[in-house]
Design an enzyme around this catalytic site. Structure first.
Site, PDB file in Angstrom:
ATOM      1  N   TYR A  63      67.153  45.521  30.995  1.00  0.00           N
ATOM      2  CA  TYR A  63      68.202  44.608  31.367  1.00  0.00           C
ATOM      3  C   TYR A  63      68.572  43.645  30.134  1.00  0.00           C
ATOM      4  O   TYR A  63      69.498  43.153  30.536  1.00  0.00           O
ATOM      5  CB  TYR A  63      67.332  43.653  32.726  1.00  0.00           C
ATOM      6  CG  TYR A  63      67.396  44.773  33.790  1.00  0.00           C
ATOM      7  CD1 TYR A  63      67.644  46.001  34.033  1.00  0.00           C
ATOM      8  CD2 TYR A  63      66.589  44.143  34.820  1.00  0.00           C
ATOM      9  CE1 TYR A  63      67.287  46.879  34.985  1.00  0.00           C
ATOM     10  CE2 TYR A  63      66.380  44.913  36.105  1.00  0.00           C
ATOM     11  CZ  TYR A  63      66.581  46.647  36.249  1.00  0.00           C
ATOM     12  OH  TYR A  63      66.402  47.112  37.055  1.00  0.00           O
ATOM     13  N   LYS A  92      59.320  46.623  34.456  1.00  0.00           N
ATOM     14  CA  LYS A  92      59.320  48.019  34.172  1.00  0.00           C
ATOM     15  C   LYS A  92      59.042  48.492  32.980  1.00  0.00           C
ATOM     16  O   LYS A  92      59.854  47.747  31.668  1.00  0.00           O
ATOM     17  CB  LYS A  92      60.882  48.678  34.562  1.00  0.00           C
ATOM     18  CG  LYS A  92      60.930  48.006  36.191  1.00  0.00           C
ATOM     19  CD  LYS A  92      62.240  48.767  36.827  1.00  0.00           C
ATOM     20  CE  LYS A  92      62.536  48.148  37.897  1.00  0.00           C
ATOM     21  NZ  LYS A  92      63.112  46.758  37.909  1.00  0.00           N
ATOM     22  N   HIS A 146      59.918  53.126  34.543  1.00  0.00           N
ATOM     23  CA  HIS A 146      60.998  52.850  35.100  1.00  0.00           C
ATOM     24  C   HIS A 146      61.900  54.321  35.303  1.00  0.00           C
ATOM     25  O   HIS A 146      62.732  54.445  36.387  1.00  0.00           O
ATOM     26  CB  HIS A 146      62.065  52.331  33.908  1.00  0.00           C
ATOM     27  CG  HIS A 146      62.995  51.340  34.363  1.00  0.00           C
ATOM     28  ND1 HIS A 146      63.799  50.462  33.912  1.00  0.00           N
ATOM     29  CD2 HIS A 146      63.976  51.582  35.352  1.00  0.00           C
ATOM     30  CE1 HIS A 146      64.754  49.912  34.434  1.00  0.00           C
ATOM     31  NE2 HIS A 146      64.830  50.741  35.318  1.00  0.00           N
TER      32      HIS A 146
END
Length: 344
Positions: A63, A92, A146
């Site tokens: 992210y 993750k 992930h």
């Protein structure tokens, strides 16, 4: 109240807050602010959500905003707004996407990272240490793989020579070591199909605590959720309000959801989130709008009657682009691995 559903008990015995704050796409520059002010903007966004009452923050290396989240958390702890033990922080383990999926994610402005092949067992401990440094934490409440696929470290492009056989068994073994060390108090997976999760369960010494995947009224994931429940794996749904990037349509405008919202005096988003809780899974909505952050939290002191819950089956299941990518990635890798096995 007995119907609040504020937590779900995991197979570890820990209670995961049923409502989490999604941070995907909550990147620098939100609400028109320039990148130079990104830390301040994102910190304000996170702090606001915690003041509202959120105690579950869903993060990930890919992210691209964990350092900013870490600064926000440090400030919260120093100011006594919340204690570390009262927060649930998920992150993750990243790997490398195919070029097709990279292009797709870049279109929705995901910040790509240099180190994206951390599935190699030897890279897993450093990946978590990097996340802990970014978040300025000593431990993670939940650490997830992930995605269940893998490509060569440093490779570029979706080419046959870049694909390597998935080594989820050894990756999971490394995850189990992190769990034993206490740095990851629970471990799990994300975007695992019933097939991939079933394969993992055959050799896992530690059963995944969570499988996080896309889920909402227009993509119910009935089969996957039932499988997770049968194996004692909690299901957690991201994009519970849908996403223009994921779906070919907007289910929040569906007559069923709007009818229920009107009768209950709630918004369509609140109805969709409450549906998730009553279906037995945690939900991870994302918003940078203060009013919506507060609105999304108002899902605990009411419930959807059983007769209205039945109406959700009238909602046609939409095509999920992410689910298509998962299926294509798995099929492609399975085919390659089978060919390699035949050549041995």
């Amino acid at each position: 109240m007995s119907n609040e559903i504020r937590f779900f008990e995991l197979n570890t015995g820990a209670n995961i807050p049923s409502l989490g704050l999604g941070t995907w796409l909550a990147d620098p520059g939100v609400v028109g602010d320039v990148i130079a002010h990104a830390v301040e903007v994102f910190s304000s966004y996170t702090i606001l959500s915690l003041h509202v009452g959120y105690r579950h923050i869903d993060c990930a290396q890919i992210y691209g905003n964990q350092e900013e989240i870490g600064l926000a958390l440090k400030k919260l702890f120093e100011e006594g707004v919340v204690k570390r033990e009262d927060l649930w922080i998920t992150s993750k383990l990243w790997f490398y996407f195919s070029s097709k999926l990279i292009i797709f994610l870049l279109k929705v402005k995901v910040m790509m990272m240099d180190r994206c092949t951390d599935h190699a067992p030897e890279d897993v401990p450093e990946a978590l240490d990097r996340t802990l440094r970014d978040l300025q934490l000593d431990y993670i409440d939940l650490y997830l793989i992930h995605w269940p696929i893998r490509m060569k470290k440093g490779s570029v492009g979706f080419k046959a020579e870049n694909i390597v056989p998935s080594d989820i068994p050894n990756t999971w073994k490394a995850m189990e070591a992190l769990n034993k060390s206490g740095k990851a108090r629970a471990i799990g997976v994300s975007n695992f199909s019933t097939k991939k999760l079933g394969e993992l369960l055959e050799y896992a010494r530690v059963t995944p605590a969570v499988n996080q995947s896309e889920c909402h009224p227009a993509w119910r994931q009935d089969k996957l959720k039932a499988f997770c429940k049968s194996k004692g794996v909690h299901f957690s749904g991201y994009s519970p309000l849908g996403s223009p990037a994921w779906l070919e349509g907007d289910f929040l405008n569906h007559p069923v959801i709007n009818m229920i919202a009107k009768k209950l005096g709630k918004t369509p988003a609140q109805v969709a989130l409450r549906w998730g809780l009553q279906m037995g899974h945690s939900v991870l909505p994302k918003s940078s709008n203060p009013a919506r952050i507060k609105e999304n939290f108002d899902i605990f002191d009411w419930s959807i009657p059983e007769d209205m819950l039945d109406k959700f089956f009238e909602i046609q299941q939409m095509s999920s682009r992410v689910s298509k990518c998962i299926t294509e990635q798995e099929s492609g890798q399975d085919l390659l691995e089978s060919k390699r096995e035949e050549s041995l």
